[in-house]
Design an enzyme around this catalytic site. Sequence first.
Site, PDB file in Angstrom:
ATOM      1  CB  CYS A 268       6.204  19.150  -7.636  1.00 41.28           C
ATOM      2  SG  CYS A 268       7.682  18.478  -8.356  1.00 41.28           S
TER       3      CYS A 268
ATOM      4  CG  HIS B  10      -1.954  -1.088   1.083  1.00 44.07           C
ATOM      5  ND1 HIS B  10      -2.676  -1.241   2.191  1.00 44.07           N
ATOM      6  CD2 HIS B  10      -2.011  -2.031   0.300  1.00 44.07           C
ATOM      7  CE1 HIS B  10      -3.645  -2.564   1.678  1.00 44.07           C
ATOM      8  NE2 HIS B  10      -3.299  -2.887   0.531  1.00 44.07           N
TER       9      HIS B  10
ATOM     10  CB  CYS C 207       5.161  15.388  -8.550  1.00 43.92           C
ATOM     11  SG  CYS C 207       4.615  16.530  -9.477  1.00 43.92           S
TER      12      CYS C 207
ATOM     13  CB  CYS D 270       6.840  15.870 -12.875  1.00 46.03           C
ATOM     14  SG  CYS D 270       7.484  16.086 -11.100  1.00 46.03           S
TER      15      CYS D 270
ATOM     16  CG  ASN E 176      -5.622 -10.560  14.656  1.00 49.31           C
ATOM     17  OD1 ASN E 176      -5.847 -10.226  15.824  1.00 49.31           O
ATOM     18  ND2 ASN E 176      -5.790 -10.253  13.434  1.00 49.31           N
TER      19      ASN E 176
HETATM   20  N1  APR Z   1      -0.570  -7.841  17.463  1.00 46.87           N
HETATM   21  C1  APR Z   1      -1.350  -8.418  16.535  1.00 46.87           C
HETATM   22  N2  APR Z   1      -2.371  -8.011  15.991  1.00 46.87           N
HETATM   23  C2  APR Z   1      -3.192  -7.044  16.683  1.00 46.87           C
HETATM   24  C3  APR Z   1      -2.553  -6.445  17.673  1.00 46.87           C
HETATM   25  C4  APR Z   1      -1.249  -6.776  18.053  1.00 46.87           C
HETATM   26  N3  APR Z   1      -0.696  -6.209  19.005  1.00 46.87           N
HETATM   27  N4  APR Z   1      -3.450  -5.387  17.737  1.00 46.87           N
HETATM   28  C5  APR Z   1      -4.355  -5.367  16.836  1.00 46.87           C
HETATM   29  N5  APR Z   1      -4.262  -6.467  16.286  1.00 46.87           N
HETATM   30  C6  APR Z   1      -5.227  -6.844  15.101  1.00 46.87           C
HETATM   31  C7  APR Z   1      -6.483  -6.683  14.989  1.00 46.87           C
HETATM   32  O1  APR Z   1      -7.288  -7.699  15.650  1.00 46.87           O
HETATM   33  C8  APR Z   1      -6.922  -6.458  13.686  1.00 46.87           C
HETATM   34  O2  APR Z   1      -7.337  -7.839  13.330  1.00 46.87           O
HETATM   35  O3  APR Z   1      -4.388  -6.336  13.921  1.00 46.87           O
HETATM   36  C9  APR Z   1      -5.582  -6.125  12.994  1.00 46.87           C
HETATM   37  C10 APR Z   1      -5.815  -4.989  12.314  1.00 46.87           C
HETATM   38  O4  APR Z   1      -6.952  -4.845  11.326  1.00 46.87           O
HETATM   39  P1  APR Z   1      -7.000  -3.179  10.621  1.00 46.87           P
HETATM   40  O5  APR Z   1      -7.013  -2.103  11.427  1.00 46.87           O
HETATM   41  O6  APR Z   1      -8.102  -3.563   9.736  1.00 46.87           O
HETATM   42  O7  APR Z   1      -5.594  -3.051   9.698  1.00 46.87           O
HETATM   43  P2  APR Z   1      -5.240  -3.975   8.253  1.00 46.87           P
HETATM   44  O8  APR Z   1      -5.944  -5.217   8.491  1.00 46.87           O
HETATM   45  O9  APR Z   1      -3.684  -3.509   8.266  1.00 46.87           O
HETATM   46  O10 APR Z   1      -5.994  -3.029   7.141  1.00 46.87           O
HETATM   47  C11 APR Z   1      -5.505  -3.115   6.016  1.00 46.87           C
HETATM   48  O11 APR Z   1      -7.088  -1.046   5.472  1.00 46.87           O
HETATM   49  O12 APR Z   1      -7.431   1.041   5.900  1.00 46.87           O
HETATM   50  C12 APR Z   1      -6.829   0.274   4.861  1.00 46.87           C
HETATM   51  O13 APR Z   1      -4.800   0.874   3.597  1.00 46.87           O
HETATM   52  C13 APR Z   1      -5.132   0.396   5.021  1.00 46.87           C
HETATM   53  O14 APR Z   1      -3.551  -1.157   5.035  1.00 46.87           O
HETATM   54  C14 APR Z   1      -4.573  -0.847   5.615  1.00 46.87           C
HETATM   55  C15 APR Z   1      -5.783  -1.739   5.261  1.00 46.87           C
HETATM   56 ZN    ZN Z   2       6.396  17.556 -10.381  1.00 43.47          ZN
END
Ligand code: APR
Ligand code: ZN
Length: 239
Positions: free
Chosen positions: A143, A115, A123, A126, A208
Site C-alpha cells: 500500500c 465472503h 490494506c 489503513c 444442484n
Molecule cells: N450447477 C449447480 N451446482 C453445481 C454445479 C453446477 N454446474 N457444479 C457443481 N455444483 C454444486 C456442487 O454439487 C456443490 O454442492 O455446487 C456446490 C459447490 O459446493 P462448494 O464447492 O462447497 O462451494 P460453496 O458451497 O460455494 O463453498 C462455500 O466455502 O471454501 C469456502 O469461501 C469458500 O465461499 C466458499 C464457501
Molecule cells: Zn495502507
Amino acid sequence: MFDSLARQIKDAQKIVFVTGAGISQESGIPTFRGKEGLWRKYDPMQLATIDAFYENPGLVWEWYEERRKNILAANPNRGHFAIAELAKHKDVIILTQNIDGLHQRAGSKKVLELHGSIIRIKCTSCDFNDNITKSFEELPPKCKCGKILRPDVVWFGEGLPQDVWSDAITHAQSCDVMIIAGTSLVVSPANTLPLYAKQNGAVLIEVNPEKTVMSSDMDLSVREKSAIALPELVSIIQK
Ligand code: APR
Ligand code: ZN
C-alpha cells in the site's frame, strides 16, 4: 407438486437467491469441494486463513493472483444471466458466497457478497481499498502507507462483514421464495440463511446436480446444473 410450486413461485413478490461456487462452475471457475474442487488440490488452511497470510503472504498472494487471473478471464454464464433477467420483473436479491463478481457482470444490481470480493483489494493497516483488475508486478503488493495489501475476502476464522451479514438475514427473513443454487451449504453462517427463510414460511428451492446436507429441508430440489435449470425456472416464473 411442481405445478403448485410453480404457482407459488410465480406469485412471489420477493425472491432471494443464495449462490455458491457451483453457479460459476459453467464459467470455468472450479468449485471448492467437488471432484475437481480447489480444496482437493490445495490445503485451505495454508491459503485461506489470516494466519497463513501473515506466515507466508507471498504464497497466499501467488495463489490469489492465479485465481484473480482465471476469474477475470471468465464470463458470466446462462445461470447468472437468468437471475439478472428475473430481477427486471420481480424483487430479486442475491446473497452470494462467491467472490468472482460474475453476478454483477451479468447485470445483477442487488448483490450482497457474503465472503467479499477477489477483485477488491484492501490494506492490512489503513483504510485503503479499491477494485483492482490488473496483475501485481511485486507480490505481496504494498500500500502507499507501506503496509502489505490483501484481497478483500473473508478467510476461514474471520467474521463476515457485519453490515452485509445483518442485511442478508433481513432479506432471508422477508422473502417468499429462496432459490439456493450451486452451494454445498457446508460453510456457516451462510448455510443458516435457508433456515431463516423457512422460519418465515418461504418456499425453498435447491438447484444442484448433487444432493446437499439440506436437501431434505427443500420444498423442491432441481437436480440439474444451474446454467440449464435457472433459465427454465425463470421462464416458468415469467409465463
Ligand atoms: N450447477 C449447480 N451446482 C453445481 C454445479 C453446477 N454446474 N457444479 C457443481 N455444483 C454444486 C456442487 O454439487 C456443490 O454442492 O455446487 C456446490 C459447490 O459446493 P462448494 O464447492 O462447497 O462451494 P460453496 O458451497 O460455494 O463453498 C462455500 O466455502 O471454501 C469456502 O469461501 C469458500 O465461499 C466458499 C464457501
Ligand atoms: Zn495502507
